[in-house]
Design a protein around this motif. Structure first.
Motif, PDB file in Angstrom:
ATOM      1  N   VAL A  84       0.845  -1.195   0.000  1.00  0.00           N
ATOM      2  CA  VAL A  84       0.000   0.000   0.000  1.00  0.00           C
ATOM      3  C   VAL A  84       0.884   1.251   0.000  1.00  0.00           C
ATOM      4  O   VAL A  84       1.707   1.431   0.903  1.00  0.00           O
ATOM      5  N   VAL A  85       0.732   2.091  -1.027  1.00  0.00           N
ATOM      6  CA  VAL A  85       1.509   3.331  -1.101  1.00  0.00           C
ATOM      7  C   VAL A  85       0.551   4.508  -1.232  1.00  0.00           C
ATOM      8  O   VAL A  85      -0.627   4.330  -1.538  1.00  0.00           O
ATOM      9  N   ALA A  86       1.078   5.713  -1.003  1.00  0.00           N
ATOM     10  CA  ALA A  86       0.220   6.899  -1.069  1.00  0.00           C
ATOM     11  C   ALA A  86       0.026   7.363  -2.508  1.00  0.00           C
ATOM     12  O   ALA A  86      -1.079   7.708  -2.918  1.00  0.00           O
ATOM     13  N   GLU A  87       1.100   7.363  -3.311  1.00  0.00           N
ATOM     14  CA  GLU A  87       1.046   7.934  -4.657  1.00  0.00           C
ATOM     15  C   GLU A  87       1.778   7.047  -5.660  1.00  0.00           C
ATOM     16  O   GLU A  87       2.652   6.274  -5.273  1.00  0.00           O
ATOM     17  N   THR A  88       1.468   7.229  -6.950  1.00  0.00           N
ATOM     18  CA  THR A  88       2.135   6.474  -8.011  1.00  0.00           C
ATOM     19  C   THR A  88       3.654   6.632  -7.935  1.00  0.00           C
ATOM     20  O   THR A  88       4.399   5.688  -8.165  1.00  0.00           O
ATOM     21  N   LYS A  89       4.128   7.825  -7.563  1.00  0.00           N
ATOM     22  CA  LYS A  89       5.580   8.013  -7.525  1.00  0.00           C
ATOM     23  C   LYS A  89       6.254   7.143  -6.459  1.00  0.00           C
ATOM     24  O   LYS A  89       7.415   6.755  -6.606  1.00  0.00           O
ATOM     25  N   TYR A 104       0.275  -3.810  -5.919  1.00  0.00           N
ATOM     26  CA  TYR A 104       0.238  -2.535  -5.193  1.00  0.00           C
ATOM     27  C   TYR A 104      -1.203  -2.102  -4.967  1.00  0.00           C
ATOM     28  O   TYR A 104      -2.125  -2.595  -5.616  1.00  0.00           O
ATOM     29  N   HIS A 105      -1.330  -1.125  -4.090  1.00  0.00           N
ATOM     30  CA  HIS A 105      -2.589  -0.395  -3.992  1.00  0.00           C
ATOM     31  C   HIS A 105      -2.217   1.060  -3.736  1.00  0.00           C
ATOM     32  O   HIS A 105      -1.580   1.383  -2.723  1.00  0.00           O
ATOM     33  N   VAL A 106      -2.562   1.934  -4.670  1.00  0.00           N
ATOM     34  CA  VAL A 106      -2.205   3.349  -4.548  1.00  0.00           C
ATOM     35  C   VAL A 106      -3.379   4.099  -3.913  1.00  0.00           C
ATOM     36  O   VAL A 106      -4.439   4.239  -4.530  1.00  0.00           O
ATOM     37  N   LEU A 107      -3.196   4.575  -2.700  1.00  0.00           N
ATOM     38  CA  LEU A 107      -4.287   5.221  -1.961  1.00  0.00           C
ATOM     39  C   LEU A 107      -4.692   6.576  -2.554  1.00  0.00           C
ATOM     40  O   LEU A 107      -5.775   7.054  -2.311  1.00  0.00           O
ATOM     41  N   GLN A 108      -3.803   7.179  -3.319  1.00  0.00           N
ATOM     42  CA  GLN A 108      -4.009   8.530  -3.867  1.00  0.00           C
ATOM     43  C   GLN A 108      -4.130   9.568  -2.763  1.00  0.00           C
ATOM     44  O   GLN A 108      -4.938  10.488  -2.866  1.00  0.00           O
ATOM     45  N   GLY A 109      -3.293   9.410  -1.750  1.00  0.00           N
ATOM     46  CA  GLY A 109      -3.271  10.384  -0.665  1.00  0.00           C
ATOM     47  C   GLY A 109      -3.143   9.693   0.674  1.00  0.00           C
ATOM     48  O   GLY A 109      -3.058   8.464   0.742  1.00  0.00           O
ATOM     49  N   SER A 112      -5.672  13.162   6.226  1.00  0.00           N
ATOM     50  CA  SER A 112      -5.163  14.435   6.716  1.00  0.00           C
ATOM     51  C   SER A 112      -6.344  15.338   7.065  1.00  0.00           C
ATOM     52  O   SER A 112      -6.765  16.176   6.269  1.00  0.00           O
ATOM     53  N   PRO A 113      -6.882  15.168   8.276  1.00  0.00           N
ATOM     54  CA  PRO A 113      -8.084  15.919   8.665  1.00  0.00           C
ATOM     55  C   PRO A 113      -7.908  17.427   8.498  1.00  0.00           C
ATOM     56  O   PRO A 113      -8.837  18.120   8.109  1.00  0.00           O
ATOM     57  N   LEU A 114      -6.693  17.924   8.769  1.00  0.00           N
ATOM     58  CA  LEU A 114      -6.465  19.373   8.663  1.00  0.00           C
ATOM     59  C   LEU A 114      -6.656  19.881   7.245  1.00  0.00           C
ATOM     60  O   LEU A 114      -7.054  21.012   7.014  1.00  0.00           O
ATOM     61  N   ASP A 115      -6.349  19.020   6.253  1.00  0.00           N
ATOM     62  CA  ASP A 115      -6.550  19.405   4.854  1.00  0.00           C
ATOM     63  C   ASP A 115      -7.908  18.915   4.358  1.00  0.00           C
ATOM     64  O   ASP A 115      -8.188  18.960   3.159  1.00  0.00           O
ATOM     65  N   GLY A 116      -8.715  18.398   5.266  1.00  0.00           N
ATOM     66  CA  GLY A 116     -10.040  17.922   4.884  1.00  0.00           C
ATOM     67  C   GLY A 116     -10.016  16.612   4.108  1.00  0.00           C
ATOM     68  O   GLY A 116     -10.958  16.300   3.375  1.00  0.00           O
ATOM     69  N   ILE A 117      -8.932  15.827   4.224  1.00  0.00           N
ATOM     70  CA  ILE A 117      -8.857  14.549   3.527  1.00  0.00           C
ATOM     71  C   ILE A 117      -9.203  13.425   4.502  1.00  0.00           C
ATOM     72  O   ILE A 117      -8.442  13.119   5.418  1.00  0.00           O
ATOM     73  N   GLY A 118     -10.382  12.867   4.338  1.00  0.00           N
ATOM     74  CA  GLY A 118     -10.857  11.809   5.222  1.00  0.00           C
ATOM     75  C   GLY A 118     -10.856  10.460   4.528  1.00  0.00           C
ATOM     76  O   GLY A 118     -10.349  10.321   3.408  1.00  0.00           O
ATOM     77  N   LEU A 141       2.463  -2.061   4.423  1.00  0.00           N
ATOM     78  CA  LEU A 141       2.175  -0.626   4.440  1.00  0.00           C
ATOM     79  C   LEU A 141       3.469   0.136   4.165  1.00  0.00           C
ATOM     80  O   LEU A 141       4.415   0.045   4.933  1.00  0.00           O
ATOM     81  N   ALA A 142       3.504   0.850   3.053  1.00  0.00           N
ATOM     82  CA  ALA A 142       4.709   1.614   2.689  1.00  0.00           C
ATOM     83  C   ALA A 142       4.352   3.086   2.584  1.00  0.00           C
ATOM     84  O   ALA A 142       4.464   3.704   1.526  1.00  0.00           O
ATOM     85  N   LEU A 143       3.905   3.645   3.699  1.00  0.00           N
ATOM     86  CA  LEU A 143       3.560   5.075   3.737  1.00  0.00           C
ATOM     87  C   LEU A 143       4.673   5.824   4.453  1.00  0.00           C
ATOM     88  O   LEU A 143       5.396   5.245   5.260  1.00  0.00           O
ATOM     89  N   SER A 144       4.816   7.098   4.160  1.00  0.00           N
ATOM     90  CA  SER A 144       5.894   7.888   4.765  1.00  0.00           C
ATOM     91  C   SER A 144       5.741   7.966   6.283  1.00  0.00           C
ATOM     92  O   SER A 144       4.624   7.949   6.790  1.00  0.00           O
TER      93      SER A 144
END
Lengths: 200, 200
Positions: A84-89, A104-109, A112-118, A141-144
């Motif tokens: 699982v990654v956040a972005e294609t890059k 893979y599974h690209v979450l596309q983000g 981030s509640p502060l940016d309104g991303i739920g 899980l391969a997220l930053s």
């Protein structure tokens, strides 16, 4: 006097890109004007073609000109593991290591509640569907290691707990070739926390 | 797996610009793919339009959509002074000060034997023609204080000597707001060399 209008428009457009300030935009615009017309026409065509032809894979949401993408339709890949990654890059960065042979599974983000991303704004629901329908044995899980990455990893871990599949996270610690002395405290703390017993 | 072809082409094209490395090119490409198609089409159009419409002014070689350019055709400018610059971007930098009201001459480069740029490759001949034909009283040399800028300034000074017009150079020294302590030696040497008597 300001820049002549087509030039001002060109500079303005280059400035829309991330990391491109007024000076860089100006330099890029002048560079473009020095290219042969045929090159500029080719660039102009590539831009629109890329935008028109690249779509998200219906399965993993990787960016691709084919659907399903090259990875999802490759029979040699291990179809029991999803990274699982956040972005294609991020996917590309992992592919470049040539170490990983699963899907893979690209979450596309990331959440981030502060940016309104739920939860509804990223591809978590689709990941759940894949785990339900496909024969998945492990989720990596391969997220930053940022606040958003941590929150998203924790959320997915809880969500997938009932499935009783293996859930792992990539390791965080000192980058190879770096000097311990110059590592920041958080990285060093993560490196100690993530220590491994040396088997003999 | 590498990038899907249209994306690879896009990244490759962005990398042709000065100061844009692989990472920035990638970031720009992804940013473009996230823009609405209408925006991308507009960008694509602006690129070709700018290239097709912007030409060099026949008099001063400034880049402009009109010919002669906006400056050469402006009756309010002082037509007895020419400021010599290397590139259009230098002209714009000077225009932004709103201090200079004369004309310009854009050399389109500086003498650089190592890069194979000689007298014939930049617009020196055209400057000579202007000094001969127009009623010029002063030439201000506004070239960078680099080896190439110095060489070009010296060459033009010698070339124009027989005309007995005023030839000046912009001042080099400490930038305003800077700290003497941190100035490099060459700048400091130039600042001392260019000192001015304070009149009382």
């Amino acid at each position: 006097m300001e820049y002549t209008k087509p030039l001002a428009q060109l500079i303005e457009f280059f400035q829309k890109f991330p990391g491109i300030g007024p000076k860089s935009a100006q330099r890029m615009a002048f560079h473009l004007l020095k290219m042969p017309l045929s090159e500029v026409q080719r660039f102009s065509k590539i831009l629109v073609e890329a935008k028109e032809n690249i779509h998200y894979c219906n399965i993993c949401f990787n960016m691709s000109a084919s659907n399903p993408c090259e990875i999802c339709s490759d029979d040699r890949r291990d179809k029991t593991v999803i990274c699982v990654v956040a972005e294609t890059k991020d996917l590309i960065a992992i592919e470049k290591t040539r170490e990983y042979k699963g899907l893979y599974h690209v979450l596309q983000g990331t959440l981030s509640p502060l940016d309104g991303i739920g939860v509804e704004d990223i591809r978590i629901k689709e990941l759940l569907t894949r785990v339900t329908d496909e024969n998945i044995k492990e989720i990596i899980l391969a997220l930053s290691p940022s606040v958003e990455g941590e929150a998203t990893s924790m959320y997915i871990t809880k969500l997938l707990k009932p499935f009783k599949i293996k859930i792992s996270r990539i390791a965080f610690g000192l980058p190879i070739g770096s000097d311990l002395e110059f590592a920041d405290e958080i990285t060093l703390a993560k490196a100690i926390e993530g220590r491994r017993i040396i088997e003999d």
